[in-house]
Design a protein around this motif. Structure first.
Motif, short mmCIF file in Angstrom:
data_model
loop_
_atom_site.label_atom_id
_atom_site.label_comp_id
_atom_site.label_asym_id
_atom_site.label_seq_id
_atom_site.Cartn_x
_atom_site.Cartn_y
_atom_site.Cartn_z
N ARG A 122 0.98 -1.28 -0.06
CA ARG A 122 -0.05 -0.12 0.10
C ARG A 122 0.93 1.25 0.09
NH1 ARG A 122 -4.92 0.94 4.54
NH2 ARG A 122 -4.19 2.90 5.01
N TRP A 142 3.88 7.31 11.11
CA TRP A 142 2.54 7.40 11.13
C TRP A 142 2.03 7.96 12.26
CZ3 TRP A 142 -0.62 4.76 14.75
CH2 TRP A 142 -1.90 5.22 14.68
N PHE A 153 -9.66 17.50 13.72
CA PHE A 153 -11.14 17.11 13.56
C PHE A 153 -11.92 16.95 14.86
CE2 PHE A 153 -8.87 15.83 9.95
CZ PHE A 153 -10.03 15.76 8.72
N LEU A 323 -5.61 14.16 3.02
CA LEU A 323 -6.79 14.38 3.49
C LEU A 323 -7.48 14.81 2.22
CD1 LEU A 323 -5.98 16.56 6.60
CD2 LEU A 323 -7.06 14.23 6.71
N ALA A 331 -16.65 10.47 0.20
CA ALA A 331 -17.84 11.27 0.69
C ALA A 331 -18.85 11.13 -0.84
CB ALA A 331 -17.57 12.53 1.05
N LEU A 334 -20.33 7.90 -1.15
CA LEU A 334 -21.33 7.60 -0.29
C LEU A 334 -22.78 8.30 -0.72
CD1 LEU A 334 -22.49 6.61 2.49
CD2 LEU A 334 -21.62 8.28 3.69
N GLY A 465 -13.25 1.87 9.32
CA GLY A 465 -12.13 1.24 9.76
C GLY A 465 -12.33 1.27 11.34
N PRO A 468 -6.73 2.38 16.21
CA PRO A 468 -5.73 3.49 16.31
C PRO A 468 -5.55 3.92 14.74
CG PRO A 468 -4.81 1.39 16.91
CD PRO A 468 -6.07 1.03 16.57
N LEU A 472 -10.46 9.58 10.46
CA LEU A 472 -10.53 10.89 10.95
C LEU A 472 -11.83 11.76 10.52
CD1 LEU A 472 -6.84 11.99 11.44
CD2 LEU A 472 -8.39 11.35 13.29
N GLY A 473 -11.82 11.59 9.43
CA GLY A 473 -13.11 12.41 8.51
C GLY A 473 -14.33 11.60 9.04
N PHE A 476 -17.25 14.48 9.93
CA PHE A 476 -17.40 15.32 8.75
C PHE A 476 -17.94 14.91 7.78
CE2 PHE A 476 -15.39 17.30 4.97
CZ PHE A 476 -15.50 18.79 5.16
N SER A 477 -17.81 13.58 7.24
CA SER A 477 -18.46 13.07 6.06
C SER A 477 -20.03 12.93 6.50
CB SER A 477 -17.73 11.89 5.24
OG SER A 477 -17.52 11.00 6.34
C1 HEM Z 1 -17.91 8.15 3.45
C2 HEM Z 1 -16.78 8.67 3.81
C3 HEM Z 1 -15.56 8.01 4.38
C4 HEM Z 1 -15.35 6.64 4.42
C5 HEM Z 1 -16.15 5.53 4.05
C6 HEM Z 1 -13.86 6.66 5.03
C7 HEM Z 1 -13.37 5.28 5.24
C8 HEM Z 1 -12.25 5.30 5.86
C9 HEM Z 1 -11.56 3.82 6.35
C10 HEM Z 1 -12.11 2.59 6.14
C11 HEM Z 1 -10.20 4.47 7.06
C12 HEM Z 1 -9.48 3.40 7.60
C13 HEM Z 1 -8.19 2.95 6.72
C14 HEM Z 1 -7.50 1.81 7.25
O1 HEM Z 1 -7.76 0.99 8.05
O2 HEM Z 1 -6.27 1.72 6.86
C15 HEM Z 1 -10.12 5.80 6.83
C16 HEM Z 1 -9.06 6.44 7.01
C17 HEM Z 1 -8.86 7.82 7.24
N1 HEM Z 1 -9.76 8.83 6.65
FE1 HEM Z 1 -11.60 8.35 6.00
N2 HEM Z 1 -13.58 7.86 5.22
C18 HEM Z 1 -14.12 8.66 4.72
C19 HEM Z 1 -14.05 10.29 4.88
C20 HEM Z 1 -13.00 11.06 5.14
C21 HEM Z 1 -12.75 12.37 5.13
C22 HEM Z 1 -14.05 13.29 4.52
C23 HEM Z 1 -11.78 12.32 5.51
C24 HEM Z 1 -10.76 13.91 5.81
C25 HEM Z 1 -11.48 14.99 5.22
C26 HEM Z 1 -10.92 11.13 5.84
C27 HEM Z 1 -9.75 10.87 6.34
C28 HEM Z 1 -8.98 9.89 6.54
C29 HEM Z 1 -7.79 9.83 7.08
C30 HEM Z 1 -7.04 11.19 7.60
C31 HEM Z 1 -7.58 8.54 7.41
C32 HEM Z 1 -6.31 7.81 7.90
C33 HEM Z 1 -6.21 7.45 9.35
C34 HEM Z 1 -4.78 6.78 9.60
O3 HEM Z 1 -4.12 6.01 9.03
O4 HEM Z 1 -4.50 7.29 10.88
N3 HEM Z 1 -12.00 10.17 5.67
N4 HEM Z 1 -11.24 6.39 6.13
#
Ligand code: HEM
Length: 527
Positions: A122, A142, A153, A323, A331, A334, A465, A468, A472-473, A476-477
């Motif tokens: 990845r 990380w 957030f 981000l 988003a 969805l 997810g 840890p 983070l979003g 927001f979403s």
């Molecule tokens: C429907 C909307 C969203 C879904 C379904 C979603 C889903 C996910 C999932 C499944 C992960 C975990 C990835 C992993 O386990 O490796 C993740 C991580 C993350 N998401 Fe989202 N996400 C969404 C929207 C957003 C938005 C709007 C933002 C920011 C503006 C965001 C920021 C992040 C970040 C920064 C991580 C990484 C966290 C880390 O590795 O510490 N996400 N997201």
């Protein structure tokens, strides 16, 4: 005796193969002994159709291209038995595990999260686009990224409903009803992606790219040493760049086989745009923001906050770009799925609309508060159910950073732990988990938001997810999706699916969007 060079070459090849075979046998023996020592049972192995497992590999790539990748995973697991929820798959010289067992998901993401991290595939597949940031880094790097980004957030920062309101208005203005109240058949999906892009760029950089309504773009300030960025192409560059990343990811450890000038070009263009925002902030200070969106109020801009902690332009690019990448497509997908399913489920739409009108009133200019959105539980149930049926992120992954175990999947009935050697990739098949009839009931394929009433959510449902590295979003979403739902239900009293009958098309390129888009027509409610 001197050997001629062809002989030396042959001996060299034989020696290398012997060494490989010998070390692989020795490693196998070590793993078997370790598994026995840890009380593990054997994990079912997906039968190969050819000695190298190439057929399987090609089949899975073909299924993804045919927009049925997540379903293919379900079929493969079912082919091993309805009660088999964790399997081992061998592709060439590479073993991986696939699981749809919530207990194993819990172990990977939460209870044994120290034993797992994201995989090097990845990291390497995504790095040309995202650089080293929160999405692509492991271990201490990380932790550093997460500590930098996470404080941005808080509920207060993400509950700027003015942001959602303005971009929902732009979105709504694209939908025009005729004299009979009906719109033409519309392809809504690109509008939702534009909405998500506009919202997230403004949240991150203070400037929306105004993909929905380019006429609303403000004149950009001059940035020393930089050309004016091309805002217009951002969406296309993202789409194309992401396709390449997905292909690279699908090739697992052979990701490096997939590279192209087009991918390099997309990455360069996206970097140019984000670098422009970064330089704009570094040279201009906090006050540089889109005059279209300020209303004279001081508003939250994520880049400004990051820049208080670091002035490193590359770090600012990588973290904010991660981000942007995370926030736009998920988003957009969805929202697309929500209106894909509402148009096909009149009962659900009518109930949702009635509850929304009760709570928010019929006027599309009524005030909506964050607390009201959270209190309207049927909106949450609809979103959850859409997530469950379509799975925006249908597959997640982790790699063991040391020898470890997963709690289930071994032995004749799958109840024993299985051994996971260091370096083994585990795919957590969330779509497959969300389509298990033994967890969700016989109506598992139907959209039934009522199943969420009083339901305690566990690891069988982790759209954002868990543990840890969870999203983070999330808030927001959910906020922006709920906002659009409320405004659409206030404005329209009917939504009809206009697509020809056919199977659902799961177009999976990191996120899963509808392959046929969202072809609806909408009817405006009488004022
Ligand atoms: C429907 C909307 C969203 C879904 C379904 C979603 C889903 C996910 C999932 C499944 C992960 C975990 C990835 C992993 O386990 O490796 C993740 C991580 C993350 N998401 Fe989202 N996400 C969404 C929207 C957003 C938005 C709007 C933002 C920011 C503006 C965001 C920021 C992040 C970040 C920064 C991580 C990484 C966290 C880390 O590795 O510490 N996400 N997201």
């Amino acid at each position: 005796m001197r050997l001629s060079s062809p002989w030396s070459f042959l001996f060299g090849v034989i020696a290398l193969i012997s060494y490989k075979v010998f070390s692989s046998l020795r490693e196998k023996r070590r793993q078997n002994a370790e598994a026995t020592h840890r009380g593990c049972g054997p994990c079912p192995i997906l039968p190969k159709k050819d000695p190298l497992g190439i057929t399987q590999f090609r089949e899975s790539i073909r299924a993804t291209r045919a927009e049925r990748g997540p379903k293919y995973v379900v079929e493969k697991m079912d082919s091993m038995g309805k009660n088999v929820h964790t399997i081992q798959v061998r592709v060439l010289d590479y073993d991986l595990n696939v699981t749809r067992d919530p207990e194993n998901a819990k172990a990977c993401f939460s209870s044994q999260s120290n034993d797992f991290d994201i995989g090097v595939h990845r990291t390497q597949s995504w790095k040309p686009l995202l650089g080293v940031g929160i999405f692509t880094s492991q271990g201490d790097a990380w932790k550093h990224s997460r500590a930098l980004v996470r404080p941005q957030f808080t509920t207060q920062q993400i509950s700027d409903l003015d942001l959602a309101e303005r971009h929902t208005r732009d979105l709504s203005n694209k939908i025009i009803a005729g004299p009979d109240g009906w719109t033409e058949t519309m392809q809504l999906q690109p509008l939702f992606y534009n909405f998500a892009l506009d919202t997230v760029t403004e949240f991150l950089y203070g400037y929306s790219v105004h993909a929905q309504n380019p006429d609303a773009r403000a004149a950009l300030p001059t940035v020393r040493g930089m050309d004016e960025p091309n805002l217009l192409e951002l969406g296309v560059n993202f789409d194309k760049g992401k396709r390449w990343i997905e292909e690279r990811g699908a090739f697992y450890k052979w990701y490096w086989l997939i590279s192209s000038k087009d991918f390099d070009h997309r990455c360069r263009e996206i970097h140019k745009l984000v670098d422009w925002f970064v330089q704009c902030r570094l040279q201009g200070g906090e006050k540089v923001e889109d005059p279209e969106s300020t209303d004279g109020r001081k508003k939250f801009i994520l880049l400004n906050e990051l820049a208080k902690d670091t002035q490193n332009p590359l770090e600012l690019r990588n973290e904010s770009l991660s981000l942007l990448f995370a926030g736009r497509d998920t988003a957009g997908a969805l929202l697309g799925w929500v209106f894909y399913f509402l148009a096909r489920n009149e009962r659900v739409f009518n109930k949702l609309r009635t509850l929304i009108l009760e709570q928010f009133g019929p006027s599309t200019t009524s005030e909506i508060t964050f607390a009201q959105l959270k209190a309207c539980t049927y909106i949450t149930h609809v979103i959850n159910e859409v997530f469950r049926v379509a799975a925006v992120i249908p597959l997640n992954e982790r790699v063991a950073v040391r020898d470890t175990t997963l709690p289930r999947g071994g032995g004749p009935d799958g109840s024993q732990p299985i051994f996971i050697p260091k370096g083994r990739q585990v795919l957590i098949a969330t779509y497959a988990m969300q389509h298990r009839a033994d967890i969700w009931g016989d109506d598992v394929e139907d959209l039934v938001p009522e199943r969420w009433e009083g339901r305690k959510v566990g690891f069988e449902f982790i759209p954002f997810g868990a543990g840890p590295r969870s999203c983070l979003g999330q808030q927001f979403s959910l906020m922006e999706t709920s906002y659009v739902i409320v405004r659409f239900c206030q404005r329209f009293d009917r939504i009809e699916n206009m697509e020809e009958p056919g199977p659902i098309r799961l177009c999976h390129a990191i996120e899963n969007r509808s392959g046929s888009g969202v072809q609806d027509r909408l009817h405006e409610a009488a004022k």
